[in-house]
Design a protein around this motif. Structure first.
Motif, PDB file in Angstrom:
ATOM      1  N   ASP A   1     -47.793  13.536  14.028  1.00 10.38           N
ATOM      2  CA  ASP A   1     -47.881  12.530  15.095  1.00 10.38           C
ATOM      3  C   ASP A   1     -47.390  13.042  16.446  1.00 10.38           C
ATOM      4  N   GLY A   2     -46.906  14.270  16.472  1.00  9.25           N
ATOM      5  CA  GLY A   2     -46.468  14.864  17.737  1.00  9.25           C
ATOM      6  C   GLY A   2     -45.099  14.391  18.187  1.00  9.25           C
ATOM      7  N   LYS A   3     -44.434  13.556  17.399  1.00  9.67           N
ATOM      8  CA  LYS A   3     -43.100  13.049  17.725  1.00  9.67           C
ATOM      9  C   LYS A   3     -42.149  13.390  16.578  1.00  9.67           C
ATOM     10  N   ILE A   4     -40.890  13.590  16.942  1.00 13.25           N
ATOM     11  CA  ILE A   4     -39.879  13.864  15.914  1.00 13.25           C
ATOM     12  C   ILE A   4     -38.849  12.744  15.959  1.00 13.25           C
ATOM     13  N   ASP A   5     -38.875  11.894  14.909  1.00 13.09           N
ATOM     14  CA  ASP A   5     -37.899  10.812  14.842  1.00 13.09           C
ATOM     15  C   ASP A   5     -36.619  11.307  14.154  1.00 13.09           C
ATOM     16  N   ALA A   6     -35.659  10.429  13.968  1.00 13.11           N
ATOM     17  CA  ALA A   6     -34.354  10.814  13.407  1.00 13.11           C
ATOM     18  C   ALA A   6     -34.497  11.377  11.986  1.00 13.11           C
ATOM     19  N   ARG A   7     -35.347  10.757  11.189  1.00 11.96           N
ATOM     20  CA  ARG A   7     -35.554  11.229   9.811  1.00 11.96           C
ATOM     21  C   ARG A   7     -36.162  12.625   9.820  1.00 11.96           C
ATOM     22  N   GLU A   8     -37.144  12.837  10.687  1.00 13.90           N
ATOM     23  CA  GLU A   8     -37.797  14.147  10.785  1.00 13.90           C
ATOM     24  C   GLU A   8     -36.847  15.204  11.350  1.00 13.90           C
ATOM     25  N   ALA A   9     -35.959  14.782  12.264  1.00 12.86           N
ATOM     26  CA  ALA A   9     -34.966  15.716  12.802  1.00 12.86           C
ATOM     27  C   ALA A   9     -34.039  16.188  11.679  1.00 12.86           C
ATOM     28  N   LEU A  10     -33.674  15.281  10.785  1.00  9.51           N
ATOM     29  CA  LEU A  10     -32.842  15.649   9.634  1.00  9.51           C
ATOM     30  C   LEU A  10     -33.603  16.612   8.717  1.00  9.51           C
ATOM     31  N   GLN A  11     -34.876  16.332   8.524  1.00 12.51           N
ATOM     32  CA  GLN A  11     -35.714  17.231   7.720  1.00 12.51           C
ATOM     33  C   GLN A  11     -35.778  18.621   8.358  1.00 12.51           C
ATOM     34  N   LEU A  12     -35.893  18.672   9.670  1.00 12.85           N
ATOM     35  CA  LEU A  12     -35.931  19.966  10.363  1.00 12.85           C
ATOM     36  C   LEU A  12     -34.627  20.726  10.169  1.00 12.85           C
ATOM     37  N   GLU A  13     -33.503  20.018  10.196  1.00 10.19           N
ATOM     38  CA  GLU A  13     -32.208  20.672   9.939  1.00 10.19           C
ATOM     39  C   GLU A  13     -32.180  21.261   8.531  1.00 10.19           C
ATOM     40  N   GLN A  14     -32.700  20.522   7.574  1.00 10.61           N
ATOM     41  CA  GLN A  14     -32.749  21.011   6.190  1.00 10.61           C
ATOM     42  C   GLN A  14     -33.682  22.218   6.086  1.00 10.61           C
ATOM     43  N   ILE A  15     -34.790  22.170   6.802  1.00 12.14           N
ATOM     44  CA  ILE A  15     -35.736  23.294   6.808  1.00 12.14           C
ATOM     45  C   ILE A  15     -35.071  24.527   7.398  1.00 12.14           C
ATOM     46  N   LEU A  16     -34.353  24.354   8.506  1.00 16.57           N
ATOM     47  CA  LEU A  16     -33.661  25.497   9.119  1.00 16.57           C
ATOM     48  C   LEU A  16     -32.633  26.098   8.166  1.00 16.57           C
ATOM     49  N   CYS A  17     -31.936  25.247   7.449  1.00 15.80           N
ATOM     50  CA  CYS A  17     -30.962  25.726   6.457  1.00 15.80           C
ATOM     51  C   CYS A  17     -31.676  26.510   5.353  1.00 15.80           C
ATOM     52  N   ALA A  18     -32.782  25.979   4.865  1.00 14.55           N
ATOM     53  CA  ALA A  18     -33.559  26.676   3.826  1.00 14.55           C
ATOM     54  C   ALA A  18     -34.076  28.010   4.347  1.00 14.55           C
ATOM     55  N   LEU A  19     -34.542  28.021   5.598  1.00 12.02           N
ATOM     56  CA  LEU A  19     -35.030  29.273   6.190  1.00 12.02           C
ATOM     57  C   LEU A  19     -33.907  30.300   6.324  1.00 12.02           C
ATOM     58  N   ASP A  20     -32.700  29.831   6.641  1.00  9.10           N
ATOM     59  CA  ASP A  20     -31.546  30.749   6.702  1.00  9.10           C
ATOM     60  C   ASP A  20     -31.306  31.405   5.347  1.00  9.10           C
ATOM     61  N   HIS A  21     -31.391  30.613   4.275  1.00 12.44           N
ATOM     62  CA  HIS A  21     -31.203  31.166   2.929  1.00 12.44           C
ATOM     63  C   HIS A  21     -32.307  32.169   2.586  1.00 12.44           C
ATOM     64  N   ILE A  22     -33.521  31.832   2.940  1.00 10.33           N
ATOM     65  CA  ILE A  22     -34.648  32.737   2.692  1.00 10.33           C
ATOM     66  C   ILE A  22     -34.447  34.031   3.475  1.00 10.33           C
ATOM     67  N   MET A  23     -34.014  33.891   4.721  1.00  6.93           N
ATOM     68  CA  MET A  23     -33.785  35.072   5.551  1.00  6.93           C
ATOM     69  C   MET A  23     -32.683  35.953   4.958  1.00  6.93           C
ATOM     70  N   GLN A  24     -31.648  35.339   4.419  1.00  5.51           N
ATOM     71  CA  GLN A  24     -30.582  36.104   3.763  1.00  5.51           C
ATOM     72  C   GLN A  24     -31.138  36.867   2.562  1.00  5.51           C
ATOM     73  N   ASP A  25     -31.989  36.211   1.786  1.00  4.08           N
ATOM     74  CA  ASP A  25     -32.619  36.886   0.635  1.00  4.08           C
ATOM     75  C   ASP A  25     -33.461  38.072   1.102  1.00  4.08           C
ATOM     76  N   ILE A  26     -34.202  37.878   2.179  1.00  2.67           N
ATOM     77  CA  ILE A  26     -35.041  38.954   2.711  1.00  2.67           C
ATOM     78  C   ILE A  26     -34.166  40.113   3.191  1.00  2.67           C
ATOM     79  N   CYS A  27     -33.083  39.800   3.880  1.00  2.00           N
ATOM     80  CA  CYS A  27     -32.177  40.856   4.366  1.00  2.00           C
ATOM     81  C   CYS A  27     -31.547  41.627   3.209  1.00  2.00           C
ATOM     82  N   LYS A  28     -31.141  40.913   2.158  1.00  2.00           N
ATOM     83  CA  LYS A  28     -30.570  41.591   0.989  1.00  2.00           C
ATOM     84  C   LYS A  28     -31.607  42.502   0.339  1.00  2.00           C
ATOM     85  N   LEU A  29     -32.837  41.999   0.223  1.00  2.42           N
ATOM     86  CA  LEU A  29     -33.915  42.788  -0.366  1.00  2.42           C
ATOM     87  C   LEU A  29     -34.193  44.024   0.481  1.00  2.42           C
ATOM     88  N   LYS A  30     -34.265  43.829   1.786  1.00  6.14           N
ATOM     89  CA  LYS A  30     -34.505  44.942   2.703  1.00  6.14           C
ATOM     90  C   LYS A  30     -33.385  45.981   2.598  1.00  6.14           C
TER      91      LYS A  30
END
Length: 150
Positions: free
Chosen positions: A102-131
């Motif tokens: 919808d092109g807008k980020i409401d409070a619920r979606e902002a919370l989801q984005l925070e969770q996504i960023l946290c998940a991406l941090d974990h994925i990035m850590q896994d990639i760094c360890k693998l590298k």
């Protein structure tokens, strides 16, 4: 690891019997057996043939160490974590598409984005360890016994 051990490992990884390898190299099975037991050493022409057959450099065959089991176990574990991350990445992509529809980020979606960023941090850590693990393994054995360099 000695040449005899490397030859045995390469042969067994290729699912060859001593007889099969002997036929490929035009030597007797007893010659292969002696090489693998460390009783004798192949002539230089046969070393080159072995190197060519298994697509392994002479350095790797004669002097470079193989990866230690702990490194390969660590790599296996990290690769599995990374593969698990690929499913997470698929889920994250789906979530981002939904959030951005919808092109807008409401409070619920902002919370989801925070969770996504946290998940991406974990994925990035896994990639760094693998590298890091691949880099360590590579510098430990720059020619790699199972690589295709020759």
């Amino acid at each position: 690891m000695f040449f005899s051990d490397k030859l045995r490992l390469l042969r067994t990884q290729a699912n060859l019997s001593q007889e099969d390898l002997a036929d490929e190299l035009h030597v007797s099975r007893q010659s292969v057996s002696k090489w693998e037991s460390g009783i004798s050493f192949p002539e230089i022409e046969k070393l080159i043939s072995i190197s060519d057959y298994f697509h392994v450099s002479l350095d790797a065959l004669l002097k470079a160490p193989l990866h230690d089991t702990p490194i390969t176990e660590t790599m296996d574990r990290l690769v599995l974590q990374f593969l698990g991350s690929s499913q997470s990445m698929h889920d994250i992509s789906q979530q981002l598409v939904t959030i951005m529809q919808d092109g807008k980020i409401d409070a619920r979606e902002a919370l989801q984005l925070e969770q996504i960023l946290c998940a991406l941090d974990h994925i990035m850590q896994d990639i760094c360890k693998l590298k890091q693990t691949f880099s360590t393994a590579y510098t430990t054995n720059t020619t790699g016994i199972s690589g295709s360099e020759s």
